[in-house]
Scaffold this motif. Sequence first.
Motif, PDB file in Angstrom:
ATOM      1  N   GLN A 264       0.832  -1.206   0.000  1.00 58.95           N
ATOM      2  CA  GLN A 264       0.000   0.000   0.000  1.00 58.95           C
ATOM      3  C   GLN A 264       0.866   1.256   0.000  1.00 58.95           C
ATOM      4  O   GLN A 264       0.522   2.236  -0.663  1.00 58.95           O
TER       5      GLN A 264
ATOM      6  N   LYS B 137       0.946   4.209  -2.917  1.00 57.66           N
ATOM      7  CA  LYS B 137       0.792   5.653  -2.692  1.00 57.66           C
ATOM      8  C   LYS B 137       1.814   6.424  -3.517  1.00 57.66           C
ATOM      9  O   LYS B 137       1.536   7.512  -4.008  1.00 57.66           O
TER      10      LYS B 137
ATOM     11  N   ALA C 298      -0.459  -6.558  -3.183  1.00 61.30           N
ATOM     12  CA  ALA C 298      -1.518  -6.172  -2.252  1.00 61.30           C
ATOM     13  C   ALA C 298      -2.716  -7.112  -2.391  1.00 61.30           C
ATOM     14  O   ALA C 298      -3.314  -7.524  -1.391  1.00 61.30           O
TER      15      ALA C 298
ATOM     16  N   TYR D 297      -7.798  -5.121  -5.986  1.00 58.27           N
ATOM     17  CA  TYR D 297      -6.387  -4.934  -6.339  1.00 58.27           C
ATOM     18  C   TYR D 297      -6.011  -5.752  -7.580  1.00 58.27           C
ATOM     19  O   TYR D 297      -5.368  -5.248  -8.495  1.00 58.27           O
TER      20      TYR D 297
END
Length: 79
Positions: free
Chosen positions: A17, A21, A33, A49
Amino acid sequence: MNRRREEDPARALTHFQHALKLAPKQDEALRGAGEAEYRMGDYARARSYLAAVGPGPEAEKAKPLLEVSELVLSNDPLA
């Protein structure tokens, strides 16, 4: 099961995660993920995901987990 092993998917998810970002379309992080969510039993998030992985080698790796996630969710009487 060893407690450390149980924590591994959660720890991995945190790292993936964070990577997402920084680079939201990174296929390796999306697949990772998704796999972490799958291992933790959250098939809806795993599907989210895994379905976002673009075409290529990561999509091929994600495909079996995506198919199982979709199958599990399609057979969920509470969904």
